[in-house]
Design an enzyme around this catalytic site. Sequence first.
Site, PDB file in Angstrom:
ATOM      1  N   ASN A 170     -23.454 -27.230  22.721  1.00  0.00           N
ATOM      2  CA  ASN A 170     -22.196 -26.756  22.164  1.00  0.00           C
ATOM      3  C   ASN A 170     -21.113 -27.777  22.505  1.00  0.00           C
ATOM      4  O   ASN A 170     -20.412 -27.668  23.520  1.00  0.00           O
ATOM      5  CB  ASN A 170     -21.875 -25.378  22.764  1.00  0.00           C
ATOM      6  CG  ASN A 170     -20.638 -24.748  22.148  1.00  0.00           C
ATOM      7  OD1 ASN A 170     -19.843 -25.428  21.494  1.00  0.00           O
ATOM      8  ND2 ASN A 170     -20.481 -23.460  22.362  1.00  0.00           N
ATOM      9  N   SER A 180     -32.234 -19.479  39.639  1.00  0.00           N
ATOM     10  CA  SER A 180     -31.732 -18.104  39.604  1.00  0.00           C
ATOM     11  C   SER A 180     -32.459 -17.317  40.666  1.00  0.00           C
ATOM     12  O   SER A 180     -33.611 -17.632  40.999  1.00  0.00           O
ATOM     13  CB  SER A 180     -32.005 -17.458  38.243  1.00  0.00           C
ATOM     14  OG  SER A 180     -31.735 -16.069  38.306  1.00  0.00           O
ATOM     15  N   TYR A 189     -38.041 -15.416  31.520  1.00  0.00           N
ATOM     16  CA  TYR A 189     -36.914 -15.993  32.266  1.00  0.00           C
ATOM     17  C   TYR A 189     -37.248 -16.072  33.749  1.00  0.00           C
ATOM     18  O   TYR A 189     -37.047 -17.109  34.390  1.00  0.00           O
ATOM     19  CB  TYR A 189     -35.654 -15.145  32.053  1.00  0.00           C
ATOM     20  CG  TYR A 189     -34.428 -15.663  32.787  1.00  0.00           C
ATOM     21  CD1 TYR A 189     -33.705 -16.744  32.299  1.00  0.00           C
ATOM     22  CD2 TYR A 189     -33.992 -15.069  33.972  1.00  0.00           C
ATOM     23  CE1 TYR A 189     -32.583 -17.223  32.970  1.00  0.00           C
ATOM     24  CE2 TYR A 189     -32.870 -15.538  34.648  1.00  0.00           C
ATOM     25  CZ  TYR A 189     -32.163 -16.610  34.139  1.00  0.00           C
ATOM     26  OH  TYR A 189     -31.043 -17.085  34.811  1.00  0.00           O
ATOM     27  N   LYS A 197     -37.498 -19.569  35.963  1.00  0.00           N
ATOM     28  CA  LYS A 197     -36.654 -19.925  37.098  1.00  0.00           C
ATOM     29  C   LYS A 197     -37.485 -20.179  38.360  1.00  0.00           C
ATOM     30  O   LYS A 197     -37.083 -20.970  39.222  1.00  0.00           O
ATOM     31  CB  LYS A 197     -35.583 -18.852  37.318  1.00  0.00           C
ATOM     32  CG  LYS A 197     -34.552 -18.824  36.187  1.00  0.00           C
ATOM     33  CD  LYS A 197     -33.817 -20.165  36.062  1.00  0.00           C
ATOM     34  CE  LYS A 197     -32.733 -20.154  35.011  1.00  0.00           C
ATOM     35  NZ  LYS A 197     -31.933 -21.400  34.986  1.00  0.00           N
ATOM     36  N   THR A 242     -20.433 -14.572  33.527  1.00  0.00           N
ATOM     37  CA  THR A 242     -20.277 -15.733  32.634  1.00  0.00           C
ATOM     38  C   THR A 242     -20.531 -15.251  31.210  1.00  0.00           C
ATOM     39  O   THR A 242     -20.880 -14.076  30.998  1.00  0.00           O
ATOM     40  CB  THR A 242     -21.313 -16.830  32.955  1.00  0.00           C
ATOM     41  OG1 THR A 242     -22.608 -16.293  32.655  1.00  0.00           O
ATOM     42  CG2 THR A 242     -21.260 -17.271  34.404  1.00  0.00           C
TER      43      THR A 242
HETATM   44  N1  LIG Z   1     -24.806 -15.767  34.630  1.00  0.00           N
HETATM   45  C1  LIG Z   1     -25.673 -15.387  35.558  1.00  0.00           C
HETATM   46  O1  LIG Z   1     -25.640 -14.261  36.077  1.00  0.00           O
HETATM   47  C2  LIG Z   1     -26.724 -16.355  36.040  1.00  0.00           C
HETATM   48  C3  LIG Z   1     -27.475 -15.993  37.151  1.00  0.00           C
HETATM   49  C4  LIG Z   1     -28.443 -16.863  37.616  1.00  0.00           C
HETATM   50  C5  LIG Z   1     -28.649 -18.069  36.979  1.00  0.00           C
HETATM   51  N2  LIG Z   1     -27.920 -18.397  35.889  1.00  0.00           N
HETATM   52  C6  LIG Z   1     -28.216 -19.680  35.269  1.00  0.00           C
HETATM   53  O2  LIG Z   1     -27.046 -20.464  35.215  1.00  0.00           O
HETATM   54  C7  LIG Z   1     -27.138 -21.388  34.138  1.00  0.00           C
HETATM   55  C8  LIG Z   1     -25.866 -21.309  33.320  1.00  0.00           C
HETATM   56  O3  LIG Z   1     -25.786 -20.000  32.803  1.00  0.00           O
HETATM   57  P1  LIG Z   1     -24.417 -19.324  32.359  1.00  0.00           P
HETATM   58  O4  LIG Z   1     -24.409 -17.949  32.900  1.00  0.00           O
HETATM   59  O5  LIG Z   1     -23.263 -20.234  32.635  1.00  0.00           O
HETATM   60  O6  LIG Z   1     -24.706 -19.193  30.821  1.00  0.00           O
HETATM   61  P2  LIG Z   1     -23.849 -19.683  29.554  1.00  0.00           P
HETATM   62  O7  LIG Z   1     -24.562 -19.131  28.377  1.00  0.00           O
HETATM   63  O8  LIG Z   1     -22.422 -19.342  29.772  1.00  0.00           O
HETATM   64  O9  LIG Z   1     -24.012 -21.258  29.619  1.00  0.00           O
HETATM   65  C9  LIG Z   1     -25.220 -21.900  29.320  1.00  0.00           C
HETATM   66  C10 LIG Z   1     -24.897 -23.165  28.562  1.00  0.00           C
HETATM   67  O10 LIG Z   1     -26.123 -23.856  28.280  1.00  0.00           O
HETATM   68  C11 LIG Z   1     -25.984 -24.435  26.997  1.00  0.00           C
HETATM   69  N3  LIG Z   1     -27.307 -24.713  26.429  1.00  0.00           N
HETATM   70  C12 LIG Z   1     -28.214 -23.805  25.981  1.00  0.00           C
HETATM   71  N4  LIG Z   1     -29.298 -24.435  25.503  1.00  0.00           N
HETATM   72  C13 LIG Z   1     -29.071 -25.767  25.653  1.00  0.00           C
HETATM   73  C14 LIG Z   1     -29.843 -26.930  25.355  1.00  0.00           C
HETATM   74  N5  LIG Z   1     -31.040 -26.841  24.770  1.00  0.00           N
HETATM   75  N6  LIG Z   1     -29.319 -28.142  25.658  1.00  0.00           N
HETATM   76  C15 LIG Z   1     -28.082 -28.238  26.232  1.00  0.00           C
HETATM   77  N7  LIG Z   1     -27.307 -27.166  26.529  1.00  0.00           N
HETATM   78  C16 LIG Z   1     -27.804 -25.940  26.249  1.00  0.00           C
HETATM   79  C17 LIG Z   1     -25.231 -23.387  26.201  1.00  0.00           C
HETATM   80  O11 LIG Z   1     -24.645 -23.927  25.037  1.00  0.00           O
HETATM   81  C18 LIG Z   1     -24.204 -22.890  27.223  1.00  0.00           C
HETATM   82  O12 LIG Z   1     -22.990 -23.625  27.170  1.00  0.00           O
HETATM   83  C19 LIG Z   1     -28.405 -21.001  33.349  1.00  0.00           C
HETATM   84  O13 LIG Z   1     -29.450 -21.867  33.706  1.00  0.00           O
HETATM   85  C20 LIG Z   1     -28.677 -19.588  33.829  1.00  0.00           C
HETATM   86  O14 LIG Z   1     -30.044 -19.256  33.731  1.00  0.00           O
HETATM   87  C21 LIG Z   1     -26.956 -17.573  35.401  1.00  0.00           C
END
Ligand SMILES: NC(=O)c1ccc[n+]([C@@H]2O[C@H](COP(=O)([O-])OP(=O)(O)OC[C@H]3O[C@@H](n4cnc5c(N)ncnc54)[C@H](O)[C@@H]3O)[C@@H](O)[C@H]2O)c1
Length: 243
Positions: free
Chosen positions: A18, A132, A147, A151, A182
Site C-alpha cells: 500500500n 505474534s 496464522y 507466526k 491496529t
Molecule cells: N494487530 C495485532 O494485534 C497484532 C498482533 C500480533 C502480531 N501482529 C503482526 O504485526 C504485523 C503488522 O500488523 P498490523 O496489526 O500493523 O496490521 P496492518 O494490517 O495494520 O498492517 C499490515 C501491513 O502489511 C502490509 N502488507 C500486507 N501484505 C503485504 C505484502 N505482500 N507486501 C508488503 N506489505 C504487505 C499491508 O498493506 C499493511 O500496511 C503483522 O505481521 C501482524 O501479523 C499484529
Amino acid sequence: MAHNIVASGADLAIVDTNLDEASRQRDAITEWLQRERPGSQTRVTAHYADVADPESVDACLAEVLDAHGSKTINGLVTSAGFTENFAAVEYPVDRMRRLWEVNVDGTYLFATAVAKHLMARNEQGSMVFIGSMSGSIVNVPQPQAPYNASKAAVRQLCASFSVEWAQAGIRVNCISPGYMLTALTEKILADKPALKAAWTSRIPQGRMGAPADLAGPVVFLLSDASGYVTGADLRVDGGYTVI
Ligand SMILES: NC(=O)c1ccc[n+]([C@@H]2O[C@H](COP(=O)([O-])OP(=O)(O)OC[C@H]3O[C@@H](n4cnc5c(N)ncnc54)[C@H](O)[C@@H]3O)[C@@H](O)[C@H]2O)c1
C-alpha cells in the site's frame, strides 16, 4: 515503530504494497522531524514491494539503496502480515497459501535479501521480525490455524537465521506482540465488537496494546544496546501468554 526508529537518529525506508499508506507515514514522520528536529539530515522514504515476490523484493532493495545514496541497510523490521478467521475445515486453500506467502515467505525473502546485501559489504546488522504471541499460543475464540502456524514459523526462522548469521555479525530477533489496536484488529472488531471484552479479560494488564508499545522494544533490538541478544523472542503482550 517507524517514528521511534527515526527519533533514534536512523534513516528509514518504509515498504508496503500500500504505497499510499507508506507515503502518508513518510510525510507524517518528515513533518514531525521538521518540527521537532529542525535542520535534521535524516531521510525517510516510501517504497512499494510485495514481500511475497522475490523480484519485487530485489527491485525494492535496489530502489531503497538508490534513494539513500547507497548507504548500507543495517537494520530491518519485517512487519508485513495479515490474519483471517475461518474454521480450519472451511479455510479457502488459496487464502491459506497467500497468508503463508506473505507472513512466512515474505519474512524469509526480505531477510535473506538484506543478509546478502550485508555479507557482500562485510557489514554488521540487526533484524527484527514481527511474529505474534499466536506463534506460541492458540487464540480464542476466533479460529486462525494458518496464522498461528505462520507466526510459529516466523519465530523459528528468526532462531535459525540468528545461528546461521551470527558469525557474519547479523543479529536476528523476534518481537511477538499480543493484541494490539491496529487496522488489522480494528477490522476484526468492527465485525465482532464483543471480541474486545473477551480478549481484554485474558490480558493481565487489562488493555489491548497500542502500536507505541512496540516502539521501545524495536529500537532496543535494532540498536547496539542489545548487542549480545540474538535469536530471542520478546513477547510484548501485556502478560497474555504468562497465564
Ligand atoms: N494487530 C495485532 O494485534 C497484532 C498482533 C500480533 C502480531 N501482529 C503482526 O504485526 C504485523 C503488522 O500488523 P498490523 O496489526 O500493523 O496490521 P496492518 O494490517 O495494520 O498492517 C499490515 C501491513 O502489511 C502490509 N502488507 C500486507 N501484505 C503485504 C505484502 N505482500 N507486501 C508488503 N506489505 C504487505 C499491508 O498493506 C499493511 O500496511 C503483522 O505481521 C501482524 O501479523 C499484529
